[in-house]
Each structure stands twice: as structure tokens, then as C-alpha cells.
Enzyme design. Structure first.
Site, PDB file in Angstrom:
ATOM      1  N   CYS A 142       0.827  -1.213   0.000  1.00 54.46           N
ATOM      2  CA  CYS A 142       0.000   0.000   0.000  1.00 54.46           C
ATOM      3  C   CYS A 142       0.866   1.270   0.000  1.00 54.46           C
ATOM      4  CB  CYS A 142      -0.994  -0.024   1.157  1.00 54.46           C
ATOM      5  SG  CYS A 142      -2.378   1.131   0.885  1.00 54.46           S
ATOM      6  N   HIS A 237      -4.165  -4.263   0.083  1.00 53.36           N
ATOM      7  CA  HIS A 237      -3.909  -4.853   1.397  1.00 53.36           C
ATOM      8  C   HIS A 237      -4.320  -6.331   1.397  1.00 53.36           C
ATOM      9  CE1 HIS A 237      -2.567  -1.622   4.047  1.00 53.36           C
ATOM     10  NE2 HIS A 237      -3.405  -0.813   3.436  1.00 53.36           N
ATOM     11  N   GLU A 239      -3.194  -8.693   2.983  1.00 52.09           N
ATOM     12  CA  GLU A 239      -3.049  -9.281   4.318  1.00 52.09           C
ATOM     13  C   GLU A 239      -4.244  -9.005   5.223  1.00 52.09           C
ATOM     14  OE1 GLU A 239      -1.927  -5.037   5.135  1.00 52.09           O
ATOM     15  OE2 GLU A 239      -1.826  -6.417   3.428  1.00 52.09           O
TER      16      GLU A 239
END
Length: 314
Positions: A142, A237, A239
Site C-alpha cells: 500500500c 492490502h 493481508e
């Protein structure tokens, strides 16, 4: 195989409750192998949450991994206790003489600021410069992906009309499907985004050594890679936990911000309804491909050889 973590790291219990194999320092000391050495620069405000998210992603491989956590010495963290940082984090001055197989730098909620106005920008530049000779492969997430593209190549970021938040459909670049980072990917996949700025395809296309490997009609460029595998830039993102965008949205509502509901996220666009989780398999595959093909299979056993290898790449 497990990830080696400090004995008392809060993520340990969460991951074990999920049947994820983690090994604490005491047990790892009896293992006679060299684990992969990663350093994670965690500049997200909710550090413990991010620690757990990233360790969950990294655990989905047969590799043993040892992680050092780094926080910015030039930034005061308001959301993480000094005791936690002191117990589990190092500063750049403490690690600058070390070599690592891999580096991950997280996102940060500072996209609206010019890079030069971020209070730890000079320290970030020092880390990025250091990574050229002390890290085999780097993975930027990001805001860190935008910052690294700006630092290394002069690629600018552009403010969006409104916050880009939600889960978006992406397309792999079919001409680049032989790249190992995309091994096992479907041509289409979903990934979360949460940001106010973007980089542009035409700016990246001007950099001969960079390839755009995946993008989205709505969210733009997603995955960019150096052709030699030394750097990967992920603008979203992957994750994120299933409820991360929900927590961010509710936080913004409580603060009275001009909020944008995450797109393609709540069933029937009802924030009190079911969250549609579409990105987890892609996320695990992305991290495991990076670890396996660009870190484990290529990094030298003797990390003291890194400088020679990195110099030869240029």
C-alpha cells in the site's frame, strides 16, 4: 514448517488457536537449520493487529522463517504501548549491519501527506537505500509501495476524488503469467484496497525494468515487480482480515469523517450484514510465491554474500 517468533509475542496465542504452526525462540534454538531471515518494517498504527495478519500470511509455506520487527525511531506511536515496542521491535540503528533474505514494509495512513512531510520520511529513505545492499528481495504494501516507487524511480502518487475502499476484481497481465509470483493465480482475482491516492499505469510503463503484473479497472495498478525479482509493489492490502475494512469504516463514521462504504464488501451493501470474503486464497498464494520463488530459492545461504550479488545485479 513454523515461523520463529519471540516467546511472548501477542500474535503467538492467536495463531496457535488457528492451528498455525509457530515456534518460539526457546524451541527454535534446538533446530540445526538456517531459517529465512525477514525484517518487517511495521508502520501501521495498530501494530499488534498487523503483526498477526502478516505472520498468518507468511505461515502458509513449508519454510522456517525468523522475523525481526522494526519501528520508526523518528515517529512516536500513539496506538502501541512503549512496552510492546521495547519488547519486540528494533530500530534501524540496531539492524543496519544485518543482512536479510527478505524485507516487508507495511502500509501507513499518511497518503494525504507529501512524502517529504511525513515525519519519518528521512528514516524511510535511509531504510530503502540500505535495502539495496542488505536485503535480497523486498515486498512493499500500500503506502510503502507508493513511497518505494517514488524513492527508487520518481513515480508520483495522485490524490483520488474519494477514498478507494473495498474489495475489487483484478486481472493478471496474461503476457506476464510465466512470472513465478503469479504461479497458480487465476486470470481474475479479488483484493482489498484502502487508500486515498494512486499511482498511474503510464508512469510505471516508462520504467523499463518494471512490469505491471496485475491491475483492476476500478482500483488501478495492483502488483508491480522489478524484472529481477528484487522488489515487489502491492498497492492494496492482501493481508487484511475479513473484518478490517469494516472496522476502518466504523472508525471513520465514529470520527465524523466523510465516509465511503467499502465496495463489493457487505452483502447487499448492508454494513450490519454479512461480509463477503473473496481474497484470502489469493493473498496466501501471493505471499507464499514471493517467499518460495524469490527469497528461499534464490537467496544465498551465506547472507554475507548479499553485497556481491546485489552489485552484480546492477
Amino acid at each position: 514448517m513454523p515461523i520463529k517468533i519471540p516467546n511472548d509475542l501477542p500474535a503467538k496465542k492467536i495463531l496457535r488457536d488457528e492451528n498455525i504452526f509457530v515456534m518460539d525462540e526457546t524451541r527454535a534454538a534446538s533446530q540445526d537449520i538456517r531459517p529465512l531471515k525477514l525484517i518487517i518494517v511495521n508502520i501501521m498504527p495498530t501494530k499488534i493487529v498487523t503483526e498477526t495478519q502478516l505472520l498468518r500470511m507468511l505461515s502458509n509455506t513449508p519454510l522456517q522463517i525468523e522475523v525481526d520487527w522494526l519501528c520508526m525511531e523518528t515517529h512516536h506511536s500513539k496506538n502501541t504501548s512503549p512496552e510492546h515496542l521495547l519488547a519486540f521491535y528494533k530500530t534501524f540503528q540496531e539492524v543496519k549491519d544485518n543482512n536479510y533474505d527478505g524485507l516487508i514494509i507495511t502500509g501507513a495512513p499518511v497518503e494525504k501527506l507529501k512524502y517529504e512531510d511525513v515525519d519519518y520520511w528521512e528514516e524511510m529513505k535511509e531504510i530503502l537505500h540500505w535495502a539495496d545492499t542488505h536485503v535480497f528481495s523486498a515486498f512493499f504494501i500500500c503506502w510503502a509501495s507508493q513511497a518505494a516507487l517514488y524513492y527508487y524511480y520518481g513515480v508520483e502518487k495522485y490524490k483520488l476524488k474519494e477514498k478507494l475502499t473495498g474489495v475489487y476484481l483484478h486481472h493478471t497481465n496474461v503476457d506476464k503469467m510465466k512470472r513465478k509470483i503469479l504461479r497458480g493465480f487465476d486470470y481474475q482475482f479479488y483484493a482489498p484496497h484502502s487508500r486515498y491516492t494512486a499511482v498511474r499505469k503510464e508512469d510505471i510503463d516508462r520504467i523499463d525494468s518494471l512490469d505491471i503484473l496485475a491491475s483492476s479497472k476500478e482500483a488501478g495498478v495492483y502488483l508491480v515487480a522489478e524484472q529481477d525479482g528484487s522488489r515487489f509493489f502491492v498497492t492494496g492490502h492482501p493481508e487484511y482480515d475479513p473484518d478490517t475494512l469494516d472496522r476502518e469504516y466504523r472508525r471513520d463514521i465514529a470520527k465524523g469523517d466523510d465516509c465511503v462504504m467499502p465496495k463489493n464488501y457487505y452483502k447487499h451493501n448492508d454494513m450490519n450484514g454479512e461480509i463477503q470474503v473473496k481474497w484470502r486464497s489469493h493473498a496466501y498464494l501471493l505471499f507464499s510465491n514471493w517467499l518460495n520463488y524469490y527469497v528461499y530459492q534464490n537467496t544465498p545461504y551465506d547472507l554475507e554474500q548479499l553485497l556481491k550479488i546485489k552489485t552484480a545485479r546492477k
